[in-house]
Design a protein around this motif. Structure first.
Motif, PDB file in Angstrom:
ATOM      1  N   LEU A 155      -3.189   5.755   1.293  1.00 23.47           N
ATOM      2  CA  LEU A 155      -3.713   5.998   2.756  1.00 23.47           C
ATOM      3  C   LEU A 155      -4.159   7.216   3.242  1.00 23.47           C
ATOM      4  O   LEU A 155      -5.114   7.439   3.799  1.00 23.47           O
ATOM      5  N   ALA A 184      -3.919  -5.207   2.478  1.00 26.48           N
ATOM      6  CA  ALA A 184      -4.295  -4.873   3.616  1.00 26.48           C
ATOM      7  C   ALA A 184      -4.138  -6.195   4.526  1.00 26.48           C
ATOM      8  O   ALA A 184      -3.943  -6.189   5.862  1.00 26.48           O
ATOM      9  N   GLU A 185      -4.552  -7.388   3.926  1.00 21.79           N
ATOM     10  CA  GLU A 185      -4.481  -8.522   4.736  1.00 21.79           C
ATOM     11  C   GLU A 185      -3.237  -8.846   5.276  1.00 21.79           C
ATOM     12  O   GLU A 185      -3.071  -9.266   6.572  1.00 21.79           O
ATOM     13  N   VAL A 230       1.000  -1.462   0.045  1.00 22.19           N
ATOM     14  CA  VAL A 230       0.039  -0.003  -0.117  1.00 22.19           C
ATOM     15  C   VAL A 230       0.816   1.224   0.008  1.00 22.19           C
ATOM     16  O   VAL A 230       1.855   1.417   0.699  1.00 22.19           O
ATOM     17  N   LEU A 271      -6.794  -0.555   8.810  1.00 22.27           N
ATOM     18  CA  LEU A 271      -6.551  -1.522   7.777  1.00 22.27           C
ATOM     19  C   LEU A 271      -7.706  -2.481   7.458  1.00 22.27           C
ATOM     20  O   LEU A 271      -7.826  -2.888   6.300  1.00 22.27           O
ATOM     21  N   SER A 272      -8.327  -2.831   8.443  1.00 23.75           N
ATOM     22  CA  SER A 272      -9.564  -3.819   8.246  1.00 23.75           C
ATOM     23  C   SER A 272     -10.632  -2.717   7.201  1.00 23.75           C
ATOM     24  O   SER A 272     -11.283  -3.635   6.353  1.00 23.75           O
ATOM     25  N   LEU A 310      -9.794  -0.516   4.927  1.00 21.22           N
ATOM     26  CA  LEU A 310      -9.130  -0.424   3.762  1.00 21.22           C
ATOM     27  C   LEU A 310      -9.435  -1.891   2.874  1.00 21.22           C
ATOM     28  O   LEU A 310      -9.887  -1.760   1.912  1.00 21.22           O
ATOM     29  N   LYS A 311      -9.225  -3.073   3.552  1.00 16.98           N
ATOM     30  CA  LYS A 311      -9.613  -4.423   3.403  1.00 16.98           C
ATOM     31  C   LYS A 311     -10.817  -4.693   2.689  1.00 16.98           C
ATOM     32  O   LYS A 311     -11.303  -5.100   1.517  1.00 16.98           O
ATOM     33  N   VAL A 351      -8.471  -2.994  -0.692  1.00 19.43           N
ATOM     34  CA  VAL A 351      -6.981  -3.066  -0.761  1.00 19.43           C
ATOM     35  C   VAL A 351      -6.511  -4.232  -0.583  1.00 19.43           C
ATOM     36  O   VAL A 351      -6.369  -4.563   0.709  1.00 19.43           O
TER      37      VAL A 351
END
Length: 148
Positions: free
Chosen positions: A7, A96-97, A2, A84-85, A87-88, A93
């Motif tokens: 972001l 992100a995982e 990323v 991040l969760s 974004l996923k 994204v």
């Protein structure tokens, strides 16, 4: 992985998500946004093109090196994890995982350098507690029940 630019653009959308799609307290929502922005500020001070698991490790190491309290480090990790969760799930994204997995691996020091061992009371200590609870009128029965 990323990029920092992607972001930065997502923080505003993340704030909208927190405000409209979560049941988090207002102070928690604002704290998450503050912590994500703090992470992005750290990234800008330490220029990198992409955010990778290694970059997350550097960030975490910087927090520990700055001698921050464990609770503060956990709060910052929690905010980044939520971001991040988001974004996923909502920004698709894929990277992100892997970042979430890397974040989950980071260990926060307990602040004391050692962990306290759990222990049980000895029989004599329990009897003394029961006797002390029974000495009080009214609440003694309740207190004994709690101790049992």
């Amino acid at each position: 992985m990323v990029t920092r630019i992607s972001l930065t653009r997502s923080v505003t959308a993340f704030k909208g998500y927190l405000d409209n799609a979560t049941k988090l307290a207002p102070t928690t929502r604002s704290r998450y946004v503050i912590e994500v922005n703090r992470f992005l500020e750290w990234l800008s001070e330490n220029p990198r093109g992409e955010i990778t698991p290694g970059v997350l490790l550097e960030w975490h190491s910087a927090l520990v090196r700055d001698n921050l309290a464990s609770a503060t480090i956990l709060q910052r990790q929690s905010a980044l994890k939520k971001f991040l969760s988001y974004l996923k799930k909502y920004q698709a994204v894929n990277e992100a995982e892997a970042l979430l997995d890397a974040l989950a691996e980071l260990q926060v020091p307990d602040g004391t350098g050692s962990q306290r061992e759990p222990y049980a009371l000895e029989d004599g200590q329990v009897i003394k507690m029961l006797e002390a609870a029974g000495a009080h009128r009214g609440s003694g029965a309740r207190d004994r029940a709690i101790i049992h």
